[in-house]
Design a protein around this motif. Structure first.
Motif, mmCIF file in Angstrom:
data_model
loop_
_atom_site.group_PDB
_atom_site.id
_atom_site.type_symbol
_atom_site.label_atom_id
_atom_site.label_comp_id
_atom_site.label_asym_id
_atom_site.label_seq_id
_atom_site.Cartn_x
_atom_site.Cartn_y
_atom_site.Cartn_z
ATOM 1 N N UNK A 218 -8.332 -2.067 -12.197
ATOM 2 C CA UNK A 218 -8.760 -1.567 -10.894
ATOM 3 C C UNK A 218 -10.174 -1.003 -10.922
ATOM 4 N N UNK A 219 -10.484 -0.177 -11.911
ATOM 5 C CA UNK A 219 -11.835 0.391 -11.970
ATOM 6 C C UNK A 219 -12.868 -0.690 -12.262
ATOM 7 N N UNK A 220 -12.453 -1.738 -12.956
ATOM 8 C CA UNK A 220 -13.345 -2.870 -13.194
ATOM 9 C C UNK A 220 -13.622 -3.681 -11.936
ATOM 10 N N UNK A 221 -12.870 -3.407 -10.888
ATOM 11 C CA UNK A 221 -13.067 -4.075 -9.598
ATOM 12 C C UNK A 221 -13.392 -3.053 -8.502
ATOM 13 N N UNK A 222 -14.164 -2.044 -8.893
ATOM 14 C CA UNK A 222 -14.768 -1.074 -7.961
ATOM 15 C C UNK A 222 -13.781 -0.138 -7.274
ATOM 16 N N UNK A 223 -12.655 0.155 -7.916
ATOM 17 C CA UNK A 223 -11.722 1.154 -7.413
ATOM 18 C C UNK A 223 -11.980 2.428 -8.213
ATOM 19 N N UNK A 224 -12.072 3.566 -7.543
ATOM 20 C CA UNK A 224 -12.346 4.823 -8.246
ATOM 21 C C UNK A 224 -11.147 5.199 -9.129
ATOM 22 N N UNK A 225 -11.393 6.027 -10.135
ATOM 23 C CA UNK A 225 -10.308 6.491 -11.016
ATOM 24 C C UNK A 225 -9.191 7.181 -10.240
ATOM 25 N N UNK A 226 -9.505 8.116 -9.307
ATOM 26 C CA UNK A 226 -8.410 8.766 -8.564
ATOM 27 C C UNK A 226 -7.600 7.779 -7.714
ATOM 28 N N UNK A 227 -8.284 6.819 -7.082
ATOM 29 C CA UNK A 227 -7.571 5.825 -6.275
ATOM 30 C C UNK A 227 -6.750 4.893 -7.162
ATOM 31 N N UNK A 228 -7.282 4.549 -8.325
ATOM 32 C CA UNK A 228 -6.526 3.714 -9.267
ATOM 33 C C UNK A 228 -5.246 4.421 -9.701
ATOM 34 N N UNK A 229 -5.321 5.726 -9.903
ATOM 35 C CA UNK A 229 -4.137 6.492 -10.298
ATOM 36 C C UNK A 229 -3.083 6.482 -9.186
ATOM 37 N N UNK A 230 -3.520 6.574 -7.941
ATOM 38 C CA UNK A 230 -2.578 6.538 -6.816
ATOM 39 C C UNK A 230 -1.941 5.154 -6.701
ATOM 40 N N UNK A 231 -2.740 4.114 -6.831
ATOM 41 C CA UNK A 231 -2.203 2.750 -6.756
ATOM 42 C C UNK A 231 -1.219 2.509 -7.890
ATOM 43 N N UNK A 232 -1.545 2.979 -9.086
ATOM 44 C CA UNK A 232 -0.630 2.799 -10.218
ATOM 45 C C UNK A 232 0.663 3.585 -10.001
#
Length: 146
Positions: free
Chosen positions: A49-63
């Motif tokens: 996700x972060x490799x595709x321009x998603x922030x760390x906090x948003x990646x954590x929510x998606x996960x």
């Protein structure tokens, strides 16, 4: 994923809907793109996700949403989403994930599936873990017909 979201399976046209089935299938697509079992799923997902321009906090929510849908069959607890309540919507004019300061994380299912998941899939064409779907990896006493 497209069919479950009421979009054309071949072209992807259509607005989409807020189907949990489509969202779960979108999470499975991202699972396949995140790599193999050589490292913990959370690390693979964050990197994808972060490799595709998603922030760390948003990646954590998606996960956290992925884990809750695929393992708990519901929404994640706020403790797993930086004390945010996750809500799903069918708004086609929203962000895939909107984390305003109101303590809510809004996931637009049609945008998440139709734009975010499909964009990541298109950008990671060679990143798929095909081991479960590629018949050339199956063992058989008969060679496939060419």
């Amino acid at each position: 994923m497209r069919a479950a979201n009421e979009r054309d399976p071949e072209t992807g046209t259509g607005d989409g809907n807020r189907s949990w089935i489509g969202l779960s299938l979108g999470m499975i697509v991202l699972d396949s793109l995140s790599g193999g079992p050589d490292e913990p799923a959370g690390m693979r997902w964050t990197r994808l996700l972060t490799g595709h321009d998603i922030s760390d906090p948003d990646a954590a929510i998606i996960y956290a949403l992925r884990c809750s849908l695929l393992h708990g069959y519901g929404f994640p607890k706020p403790a797993a989403t930086s004390d945010r309540v996750v809500l799903l919507s069918g708004d086609v004019n929203a962000y895939a994930l909107d984390t305003d300061d109101d303590g809510i994380a809004r996931v637009s299912v049609p945008v998440f599936c139709g734009r975010l998941v499909e964009r990541i899939a298109a950008e990671a064409v060679d990143g798929w873990d095909k081991s479960l779907i590629d018949p050339r990896h199956l063992t058989s006493s008969h060679a496939p017909d060419d």
